[in-house]
Write an enzyme that holds these catalytic residues in place. Sequence first.
Site, mmCIF file in Angstrom:
data_model
loop_
_atom_site.group_PDB
_atom_site.id
_atom_site.type_symbol
_atom_site.label_atom_id
_atom_site.label_comp_id
_atom_site.label_asym_id
_atom_site.label_seq_id
_atom_site.Cartn_x
_atom_site.Cartn_y
_atom_site.Cartn_z
ATOM 1 N N ASN A 1 16.211 1.560 -14.286
ATOM 2 C CA ASN A 1 16.389 1.326 -12.847
ATOM 3 C C ASN A 1 16.832 -0.093 -12.491
ATOM 4 O O ASN A 1 17.136 -0.371 -11.335
ATOM 5 C CB ASN A 1 15.109 1.692 -12.059
ATOM 6 C CG ASN A 1 14.718 3.140 -12.288
ATOM 7 O OD1 ASN A 1 15.527 4.023 -12.071
ATOM 8 N ND2 ASN A 1 13.504 3.392 -12.758
ATOM 9 N N ARG B 1 0.771 -5.422 -6.942
ATOM 10 C CA ARG B 1 1.270 -4.076 -6.665
ATOM 11 C C ARG B 1 0.273 -3.022 -7.167
ATOM 12 O O ARG B 1 -0.899 -3.309 -7.369
ATOM 13 C CB ARG B 1 2.670 -3.933 -7.275
ATOM 14 C CG ARG B 1 3.652 -4.991 -6.709
ATOM 15 C CD ARG B 1 5.032 -4.860 -7.296
ATOM 16 N NE ARG B 1 5.643 -3.577 -6.934
ATOM 17 C CZ ARG B 1 6.725 -3.084 -7.542
ATOM 18 N NH1 ARG B 1 7.303 -3.773 -8.504
ATOM 19 N NH2 ARG B 1 7.211 -1.916 -7.170
HETATM 20 C C1 DQA Z 1 9.494 -4.566 -12.842
HETATM 21 C C2 DQA Z 1 8.086 -4.101 -12.474
HETATM 22 C C3 DQA Z 1 7.819 -2.701 -13.015
HETATM 23 O O1 DQA Z 1 6.515 -2.288 -12.665
HETATM 24 C C4 DQA Z 1 8.820 -1.710 -12.445
HETATM 25 O O2 DQA Z 1 8.599 -0.439 -12.995
HETATM 26 C C5 DQA Z 1 10.213 -2.155 -12.627
HETATM 27 C C6 DQA Z 1 10.552 -3.562 -12.409
HETATM 28 C C7 DQA Z 1 9.845 -5.919 -12.211
HETATM 29 O O3 DQA Z 1 10.839 -6.497 -12.627
HETATM 30 O O4 DQA Z 1 9.156 -6.394 -11.301
HETATM 31 O O5 DQA Z 1 11.110 -1.348 -12.879
HETATM 32 O O6 DQA Z 1 9.561 -4.714 -14.258
#
Ligand code: DQA
Length: 149
Positions: free
Chosen positions: A10, A106
Amino acid sequence: MKFLILNGPNLNLLGSREPGIYGANTYEGLCRRLESFAAAHGSAAACVQSNHEGAIIDAIHAAQGVYDAIVMNPGAFTHYSYAILDALKAVDVPCIEVHISNVHKREEFRHKSVTAAACVGQICGLGLYGYEAAMGYFLAQRGNPPAQT
Ligand code: DQA
């Protein structure tokens, strides 16, 4: 130095993905920024991103003997990929784990990293600067500290 900048699932959607959390800068913008940062310090950075766990593991294996250091944001794999943990342990390339957001502010499931145990350290909550901070650490270790800004 030769850096491998490894981003997980992502993170290709940076810029459009939850900009309130991850900011407005794109993945391509991040790569250009880190390539410039590396070049300004007599180094090189190669950016690799994958949404697939196996591809990330392959990239870690392939880093052996090619890169001096890995700066990795494993995305959500951070929280459960023992296979990425084992891949980091299997190679002799130091890694720093980076998170753009402050994962500790978070959801509970983001508070745990299973991959950080195989890393030199972990940086979170500093936005995209965290990648440069990790690179700066490795440069300083090599006696080539980043210029003060
Ligand atoms: C992340 C934090 C992770 O929990 C999340 O799933 C991501 C991005 C960050 O860069 O803050 O995809 O790694």
